[in-house]
Design an enzyme around this catalytic site. Structure first.
Site, PDB file in Angstrom:
ATOM      1  N   LEU B 158     -10.723   8.802 -46.145  1.00 34.85           N
ATOM      2  CA  LEU B 158     -10.490   9.391 -47.463  1.00 34.85           C
ATOM      3  C   LEU B 158     -11.599  10.364 -47.859  1.00 34.85           C
ATOM      4  CD1 LEU B 158      -9.093   6.268 -49.348  1.00 34.85           C
ATOM      5  CD2 LEU B 158      -7.828   8.121 -48.235  1.00 34.85           C
ATOM      6  N   GLY B 159     -12.359  10.805 -46.893  1.00 35.55           N
ATOM      7  CA  GLY B 159     -13.348  11.852 -47.172  1.00 35.55           C
ATOM      8  C   GLY B 159     -14.551  11.364 -47.960  1.00 35.55           C
ATOM      9  N   SER B 160     -14.936  10.106 -47.766  1.00 36.58           N
ATOM     10  CA  SER B 160     -16.077   9.598 -48.543  1.00 36.58           C
ATOM     11  C   SER B 160     -17.362  10.327 -48.152  1.00 36.58           C
ATOM     12  CB  SER B 160     -16.229   8.089 -48.368  1.00 36.58           C
ATOM     13  OG  SER B 160     -16.498   7.773 -47.015  1.00 36.58           O
ATOM     14  N   SER B 161     -17.494  10.699 -46.897  1.00 39.53           N
ATOM     15  CA  SER B 161     -18.731  11.387 -46.509  1.00 39.53           C
ATOM     16  C   SER B 161     -18.787  12.784 -47.121  1.00 39.53           C
ATOM     17  CB  SER B 161     -18.857  11.460 -44.982  1.00 39.53           C
ATOM     18  OG  SER B 161     -17.989  12.437 -44.459  1.00 39.53           O
ATOM     19  N   GLU B 211     -21.924  17.735 -43.684  1.00 40.88           N
ATOM     20  CA  GLU B 211     -20.812  17.167 -42.910  1.00 40.88           C
ATOM     21  C   GLU B 211     -21.028  17.340 -41.415  1.00 40.88           C
ATOM     22  OE1 GLU B 211     -18.878  14.952 -44.587  1.00 40.88           O
ATOM     23  OE2 GLU B 211     -16.993  16.026 -44.161  1.00 40.88           O
ATOM     24  N   ASP B 222     -12.496  18.578 -45.624  1.00 41.34           N
ATOM     25  CA  ASP B 222     -12.868  17.514 -46.552  1.00 41.34           C
ATOM     26  C   ASP B 222     -13.828  18.029 -47.629  1.00 41.34           C
ATOM     27  OD1 ASP B 222     -11.451  16.083 -44.709  1.00 41.34           O
ATOM     28  OD2 ASP B 222     -12.899  14.442 -44.529  1.00 41.34           O
TER      29      ASP B 222
END
Lengths: 422, 422
Positions: B158-161, B211, B222
């Site tokens: 879910l693109g937390s990073s 990223e 993301d």
């Protein structure tokens, strides 16, 4: 030498291995004959000038009986007698219309005033159409009794109408003196459909006419498989034998979930027209499956590798058919049960229920197959252990077999003397 | 005017609506921001020359603390300070290596001799990398305390990073005096990523650097979604805003089935290389789904038609992802439960478990949604009712909010004064 007084003719059902639905859009489908799931037709000589047709499998309890003289010969034209370019020829609609009326007419054939439904009417009309078109005064047969038996489920997408058509065409061509039983090993035409001199091709072309009467615009794949056996690749009207095809063992499960092929095909068309940029590539991917199948079947891979690769293609085709929305929970149920034994399944035919094919690898213990079949039959499905890619037409000089022996036999295939041509 | 002494920065998670896996092969993916599933970072001014990082969400119970003077400034090069063409620029590996060592070094920052796992080490290194690269003596901040909070599941695709990276980049650019909080309604750069003068684009490019440190070769999708919000179409390195995108309501289900993205991507590659004539058209069909989505979202269709069309695309993509073998029984389970209420679902992200999206049409009664959520949570899944396509970065001048208020707040979004830029 006089011709036999009885013939037994048999033709197999078919399954589509890969490419159903995509074939409608010119993509390649692969179909194969079904070993042990066949239609058998018994032809017996009469001298009284009557034609008798027995269709118990279609629910007709009493024979249909017509005097040959009642056939509308004036309507038989060169078009309906022509058999060299039948692939392209059209049905003589005027003749067909007359014959359909005769089928329903109590004064002609329907002596017992049986209720005749549309399917029965068409099946009987096909018989009369072939008879009227093929009649030839050269024969010593002055009338024929025909009995149909079959262990093919009707309307399950297994080509029961084509098996029926091929048997009728074969039997009537024999009975009416157009062909003789080819000798074992004789070149009977193989798969070169354009070779119009071969008896096999003659049979296939007349069976295709019968299929046109039954289905309107059939692809020709079902009658080709029933005639030639083995496996056939079919695309844009061109059929070819899958040369190196070895028989593959399958479990064939009839979910008995009724489906309407026409509606399923129409729904895919709607999806195609609404989302061409999605559906066209999906059909292209299905074409890729059929190509890959032909490639691996000729690759010389070990049986183990071959099976693994076919299982991969089965899965691909299953998911892609789902993406065309022709799947059904009953199909998923078969897949789920077979998957418990690491076996792979896909629908065959139109989908939306109907039949499912499960590849039976050589390493699967018979115990497992029994368990799967028990499991499937316990939830109301019908299973057949079968091979795909066996014999096409088989013919038996049945002079020594009585009608009673035929009707009471539990395994017609076991009579000795069958001649096969592939 | 002096800069605020505290900032609160927030960025959303993302979901892929369509095109996962296909995007690896240059096809178009559509991703959108997740409303209410966000990462929040609190930046507080220090005067003691220390950097403090609190990562409780990643399991670090104690703060990490480094004297700014310990940073290896000699290794900060123009490469790592460059921000105009960051999209192409590479990571200063020498600087990164030094920083990773500092993170583990008890004498520098790891005062409590905590065990630091790889994920924690990378998260801390990213922070120090951005700080060292962006440091500018123009600021009045001589040290910073940073607290991370998030309701985004980590490692669930879910693109937390990216949300973390975007928050860090935004906060550090503010704290170190590179940007100020843009005024409401001010042109902040929108989606024209090539416009290097906009603060939004500056943030996005630095977040992309972060990223890269975390993922190696991220797509950039993301961080773009976390920065700009809304929905993004992405193909072959080119990203564009999905202009008319209206928020869509979804149920997001985390099956919690662990999966390895790298393995799933590699398996699709194997399938692609083995069966290109099947897989290439499947990827083309997925491209067709993304195109169709952009077409219908801009079509002016009624909400009802729009939802029906999106459901059709969801089903297509679900089946095609299955054909790439990235499905999972847990995903099918969610689909099955949602289907009982006529709702349509697909996996989002890498598949093989992970998260599932279910479109919540406007006509679905809240009662039904509650029942579905109860059903899903009762079998161990985690559900979020969310909208896709909301705000990207949000910034709050948090001068009046204490660290304690931040840490004890149950709904950080509710603080007043948040500034959004889309």
């Amino acid at each position: 030498m006089s011709s036999p007084s009885r013939y037994l003719v048999s033709a197999p059902g078919k399954v589509i291995l890969f490419g159903e639905h995509a074939v409608v859009y010119g993509k390649t489908a692969i179909a194969g004959s079904l070993d042990g799931l066949r239609t058998y037709v018994f032809f017996e000589k009469r001298d009284d000038g009557f034609l008798e047709l027995n269709l118990p499998k279609l629910g007709l309890q009493h024979p249909l009986l017509w005097p040959i003289s009642a056939l509308p010969y004036s309507k038989v034209t060169t078009v309906s007698k022509e058999n060299n370019s039948l692939q392209e020829s059209t049905i003589n609609e005027e003749l067909l219309k007359s014959l359909k009326e005769i089928v329903l007419d109590g004064n002609a054939g329907n002596k017992n005033n049986q209720e005749i439904n549309e399917l029965q009417q068409v099946a009987a009309s096909v018989f009369l159409y072939l008879y009227a078109s093929l009649e030839d005064k050269q024969t010593s047969w002055c009338g024929t009794t025909v009995h149909i038996a079959s262990n093919l489920p009707v309307g399950a997408g297994l080509g029961s109408s084509a098996a029926y058509s091929v048997c009728l065409a074969t039997g009537l061509l024999l009975v009416l003196g157009h062909i003789t039983i080819p000798n074992y090993g004789e070149k009977v035409g193989g798969f070169n459909i354009s070779d119009s001199s071969s008896p096999m091709n003659l049979i296939n072309r007349w069976a295709f006419q019968a299929e046109k009467i039954i289905h309107g615009t059939p692809s020709g794949i079902d009658n080709a498989v029933a005639t030639y056996g083995g496996a056939v690749s079919f695309s844009k009207g061109v059929m070819e034998n899958v040369i190196e095809f070895q028989s593959l063992r399958f479990l064939l499960t009839n979910t008995k979930v009724p489906r309407n092929t026409r509606t399923l095909v129409a729904n895919v068309r709607k999806l195609h027209d609404k989302c061409p940029h999605i559906v066209v590539p999906i059909l292209e991917a299905i074409e890729g499956i059929s190509s890959k199948f032909k490639e691996i079947i000729n690759s010389g891979d070990s049986q183990k590798e071959l099976n693994q690769n076919i299982e991969e293609l089965i899965d691909f085709n299953h998911y892609l058919l789902n993406s065309l929305r022709v799947g059904h929970p009953s199909i998923d149920k078969v897949r789920e049960i077979a998957a418990q034994y690491s076996l792979h399944s896909k629908l065959t035919g139109a989908g939306g229920g109907g039949c499912v094919l499960t590849l039976l690898r050589d390493d699967v213990p018979n115990d497992d197959i029994m368990k799967i079949m028990l499991n499937l039959t316990s939830i109301g499905f019908e299973c057949f252990e079968t091979k795909v890619g066996g014999h096409g037409i088989s013919i038996l000089d049945a002079s020594t077999i009585s009608k009673q022996e035929f009707l009471s036999s539990e395994n017609i295939q076991q009579f000795s003397g069958w001649k096969h041509f592939n």
